[in-house]
Write an enzyme that holds these catalytic residues in place. Structure first.
Site, PDB file in Angstrom:
ATOM      1  N   GLU A  21       1.077  -1.887   0.018  1.00 37.08           N
ATOM      2  CA  GLU A  21       0.065   0.266   0.721  1.00 37.08           C
ATOM      3  C   GLU A  21       0.760   1.209  -0.034  1.00 37.08           C
ATOM      4  O   GLU A  21       0.246   2.268  -0.142  1.00 37.08           O
ATOM      5  CB  GLU A  21      -1.179   0.038   1.151  1.00 37.08           C
ATOM      6  N   ASP A 224     -12.155  -4.250  -3.681  1.00 38.12           N
ATOM      7  CA  ASP A 224     -12.756  -5.540  -3.225  1.00 38.12           C
ATOM      8  C   ASP A 224     -14.893  -4.436  -2.602  1.00 38.12           C
ATOM      9  O   ASP A 224     -14.376  -3.314  -2.405  1.00 38.12           O
ATOM     10  CB  ASP A 224     -12.639  -6.204  -2.151  1.00 38.12           C
TER      11      ASP A 224
END
Ligand code: ADE
Length: 264
Positions: A21, A224
């Site tokens: 990330e 997601d």
């Protein structure tokens, strides 16, 4: 006596939960400046300059306690001027799709519930459930996201077979759960209909920053949709795309932040 005429700019704390990330941030920092690494509380804090901005870059790991402990160290041991968190999240808002980006204007801990002693979601003895991101930081992050998507969005969408990404701003909710069922995400939607994204750290950082009057902002790419497919989608998005998003957004954001901090 040799007294500097201008105080050196205080660094920006840049935080993610997982190495993917952060994108290429640490590599860019090492390429562009000398980096000094301090280890504290089992975390490495990398101090240097990247894209023109003095920064302390670190990994919080996952969850609210990890995030709060790391934010506290950034404030007390490194005297950061502000904190920016980057990473992925599950999409909750009806129009929020995989590959979109959400900049948090407000953050809330969806698993805080000390009722009937305190209203649901309220942080006991702090008298509030919602923490605002710093308006200027959030606007600068959203601007960096828009520019990143205008320049690189179509190529990214093709790589993950998604629609052209969009940037959203609004409520980000955090809790110590990976939300991975239609039932669980449906329950969050009915309790908090304005929530755009769910993750596990942002509102904890926002609480710590509120308590110490340190500006903060959170940017999340949607990996997601927090349903039964969430864990598979999260893992492939993290491996294939999360880094490209963070790299592209942070590069643009930090270049502007560096120019602003240099002129302070
Ligand atoms: N981070 C990314 N996806 C998430 C999800 N579905 N729940 C909590 N945190 C997440």
């Amino acid at each position: 006596m040799n007294v500097p005429s201008v105080a050196p700019a205080r660094p920006l704390g840049v935080l993610a939960a997982l190495p993917e990330e952060l994108g290429d941030l640490l590599a860019a920092m090492r390429a562009g400046s000398g980096v000094v690494t301090h280890t504290l509380g089992r975390r490495d804090y990398h101090v240097g300059t990247v894209h023109g901005a003095p920064c302390v870059v670190t990994l919080a790991r996952i969850g609210k306690v990890a995030a709060a402990a790391t934010a506290s160290a950034l404030i007390h041991a490194f005297d950061v001027d502000a904190i920016v968190f980057t990473g992925v999240a599950g999409g909750v808002g009806p129009d929020v799709r995989i590959g979109d980006v959400v900049v948090g204007d407000t953050l809330l801990q969806h698993d805080m519930n000390a009722s009937p002693l305190f209203p649901c979601f309220e942080i006991p003895l702090l008298g509030r459930a919602r923490f605002d991101a710093d308006a200027m930081l959030a606007a600068a992050l959203a601007d960096a996201c828009e520019r990143f998507i205008a320049e690189e969005g179509a190529a990214l969408a093709a790589r993950f077979n998604t629609a052209t990404p969009r940037v959203h701003r609004g409520l980000v909710i955090s809790g110590d759960q990976f939300v991975a069922s239609a039932q669980a995400v449906g329950a969050l939607r009915s309790l908090l209909p304005e929530a755009l994204a769910v993750e596990m750290e942002g509102a904890a950082i926002a609480q710590v920053c509120h308590e110490y009057d340190v500006p903060c902002a959170v940017v999340r790419t949607i990996s997601d949709t927090a349903d039964e497919h969430a864990s598979a989608s999260f893992e492939s998005f993290l491996a294939e795309l999360a880094g490209s998003y963070s790299t592209g957004i942070l590069k643009r954001f930090l270049a502007g932040y560096g120019r602003a901090s240099g002129s302070r």
